[in-house]
Write an enzyme that holds these catalytic residues in place. Sequence first.
Site, PDB file in Angstrom:
ATOM      1  N   ASN A  78       0.882  -1.164   0.000  1.00  0.00           N
ATOM      2  CA  ASN A  78       0.000   0.000   0.000  1.00  0.00           C
ATOM      3  C   ASN A  78       0.920   1.213   0.000  1.00  0.00           C
ATOM      4  O   ASN A  78       1.570   1.498   1.010  1.00  0.00           O
ATOM      5  CB  ASN A  78      -0.911   0.016   1.232  1.00  0.00           C
ATOM      6  N   ARG A 108       0.486   4.210   0.409  1.00  0.00           N
ATOM      7  CA  ARG A 108       0.172   5.244   1.405  1.00  0.00           C
ATOM      8  C   ARG A 108       0.688   4.874   2.793  1.00  0.00           C
ATOM      9  O   ARG A 108       0.649   5.695   3.705  1.00  0.00           O
ATOM     10  CB  ARG A 108      -1.338   5.478   1.452  1.00  0.00           C
ATOM     11  N   CYS A 109       1.166   3.643   2.965  1.00  0.00           N
ATOM     12  CA  CYS A 109       1.625   3.146   4.271  1.00  0.00           C
ATOM     13  C   CYS A 109       3.129   3.359   4.421  1.00  0.00           C
ATOM     14  O   CYS A 109       3.919   2.865   3.615  1.00  0.00           O
ATOM     15  CB  CYS A 109       1.276   1.663   4.395  1.00  0.00           C
ATOM     16  N   SER A 110       3.537   4.059   5.463  1.00  0.00           N
ATOM     17  CA  SER A 110       4.958   4.342   5.669  1.00  0.00           C
ATOM     18  C   SER A 110       5.765   3.069   5.924  1.00  0.00           C
ATOM     19  O   SER A 110       6.908   2.951   5.470  1.00  0.00           O
ATOM     20  CB  SER A 110       5.153   5.334   6.816  1.00  0.00           C
TER      21      SER A 110
END
Length: 114
Positions: free
Chosen positions: A8, A10-12
């Site tokens: 994903n 958007r996931c750090s």
Amino acid sequence: MTMKIYHNPRCSKSRGALEILQEKGVEVDVVKYLEETPSAEALRDLLKKLGMKAEEIVRKGEKDYKENFKGKSLTDEEWIQAFIQYPKLIERPIFVKGDKAVVGRPPENVLTLL
């Protein structure tokens, strides 16, 4: 051998784990699982490679979990169907190399597959 990441962007944590592999020069096949949801068969195979039960990779902080599954006891097959309907419930990132897989939390877990 190419490594696969269920990612994903958007996931750090997911970005961090991917960066670790790229710095090591590892070829990575990126699967954006929120756009390209894995099939039930692919999820069963992934769980087998992880050596985990489906509930162990559920993101219990997600809104979809709280609204639809909190307090419920589901079988692996029921969780797999939930993952298909609500892919945000799948823990991320997950890395696969051959017949082994790891959850990249912390991101350094990916190093166990190298």
